[in-house]
Scaffold this motif. Structure first.
Motif, short mmCIF file in Angstrom:
data_model
loop_
_atom_site.label_atom_id
_atom_site.label_comp_id
_atom_site.label_asym_id
_atom_site.label_seq_id
_atom_site.Cartn_x
_atom_site.Cartn_y
_atom_site.Cartn_z
N PHE A 139 -36.21 58.99 117.24
CA PHE A 139 -35.16 59.90 116.79
C PHE A 139 -35.29 60.17 115.30
O PHE A 139 -35.72 59.31 114.55
N LYS A 140 -34.95 61.39 114.90
CA LYS A 140 -35.07 61.79 113.50
C LYS A 140 -33.84 61.31 112.72
O LYS A 140 -32.77 61.89 112.81
N ILE A 141 -34.04 60.23 111.96
CA ILE A 141 -33.01 59.68 111.10
C ILE A 141 -33.66 59.50 109.73
O ILE A 141 -34.62 58.75 109.61
N GLY A 142 -33.17 60.19 108.73
CA GLY A 142 -33.77 60.15 107.39
C GLY A 142 -33.63 58.79 106.72
O GLY A 142 -32.81 57.96 107.11
N ASP A 167 -21.57 59.03 117.33
CA ASP A 167 -22.55 60.10 117.56
C ASP A 167 -23.50 59.71 118.69
O ASP A 167 -23.84 60.53 119.54
N TRP A 168 -23.94 58.47 118.69
CA TRP A 168 -24.87 57.97 119.71
C TRP A 168 -24.21 58.02 121.09
O TRP A 168 -24.82 58.47 122.06
N LEU A 169 -22.96 57.59 121.17
CA LEU A 169 -22.25 57.65 122.46
C LEU A 169 -22.09 59.09 122.95
O LEU A 169 -22.27 59.37 124.14
N GLY A 170 -21.78 59.99 122.02
CA GLY A 170 -21.70 61.40 122.40
C GLY A 170 -23.02 61.93 122.91
O GLY A 170 -23.07 62.68 123.90
N PHE A 171 -24.10 61.53 122.29
CA PHE A 171 -25.44 61.95 122.68
C PHE A 171 -25.80 61.41 124.06
O PHE A 171 -26.24 62.15 124.94
N VAL A 172 -25.58 60.11 124.26
CA VAL A 172 -25.98 59.45 125.50
C VAL A 172 -25.06 59.78 126.67
O VAL A 172 -25.52 60.08 127.76
N LEU A 173 -23.77 59.71 126.44
CA LEU A 173 -22.82 59.86 127.55
C LEU A 173 -22.42 61.29 127.84
O LEU A 173 -22.18 61.65 128.99
N LEU A 174 -22.33 62.11 126.80
CA LEU A 174 -21.81 63.47 126.98
C LEU A 174 -22.85 64.56 126.80
O LEU A 174 -22.55 65.74 126.97
N GLY A 175 -24.06 64.18 126.39
CA GLY A 175 -25.11 65.17 126.20
C GLY A 175 -24.92 66.02 124.96
O GLY A 175 -25.51 67.10 124.86
N GLU A 176 -24.11 65.56 124.02
CA GLU A 176 -23.90 66.31 122.77
C GLU A 176 -25.17 66.29 121.94
O GLU A 176 -25.95 65.35 121.99
N LYS A 177 -25.37 67.30 121.13
CA LYS A 177 -26.54 67.40 120.26
C LYS A 177 -26.27 66.75 118.89
O LYS A 177 -26.46 67.36 117.86
N THR A 178 -25.81 65.50 118.91
CA THR A 178 -25.44 64.80 117.67
C THR A 178 -26.63 64.11 117.02
O THR A 178 -26.59 63.80 115.82
N ILE A 179 -27.67 63.87 117.79
CA ILE A 179 -28.88 63.20 117.29
C ILE A 179 -30.08 63.98 117.77
O ILE A 179 -30.10 64.48 118.90
N THR A 180 -31.12 64.08 116.92
CA THR A 180 -32.30 64.85 117.27
C THR A 180 -33.48 63.93 117.60
O THR A 180 -33.76 62.98 116.86
N ARG A 181 -34.14 64.22 118.68
CA ARG A 181 -35.35 63.45 119.05
C ARG A 181 -36.49 63.80 118.11
O ARG A 181 -36.60 64.92 117.65
N ALA A 182 -37.34 62.82 117.88
CA ALA A 182 -38.51 63.03 117.00
C ALA A 182 -39.58 63.81 117.73
O ALA A 182 -39.66 63.88 118.91
#
Length: 84
Positions: free
Chosen positions: A46-49, A69-84
């Motif tokens: 994941f892209k984390i600076g 943010d991680w829970l939103g990404f994993v459980l709800l499919g939110e675009k809170t974190i970007t894959r590398a």
């Protein structure tokens, strides 16, 4: 002593013995998420600076916000974190 505090101390000792303590790591009662982030391939996937990584290592509030943010990404499919 709470179980979380005991885990924190034991993880800090283990990290010290292996030489894998991330810069700025401060043992706290929230060691499991930090251990997951800093001692897995998470940052490769994941892209984390660098600035954000340092905040996650040192700041409990930043870690909590990231956890949401991680829970939103994993459980709800939110675009809170970007894959590398």
């Amino acid at each position: 002593m709470t179980v979380a505090a005991l885990l924190s101390q034991s993880m800090a000792v283990a990290f010290t013995r292996t030489g894998q303590v991330p810069a700025g790591y401060i043992p706290s009662e929230r060691p499991l998420l930090r251990a997951f982030l800093f001692h897995s391939s998470f940052f490769e996937k994941f892209k984390i600076g660098e600035k954000a990584r340092l905040k996650l290592a040192q700041d409990d509030e930043a870690l909590l916000r990231f956890a949401f943010d991680w829970l939103g990404f994993v459980l709800l499919g939110e675009k809170t974190i970007t894959r590398a």
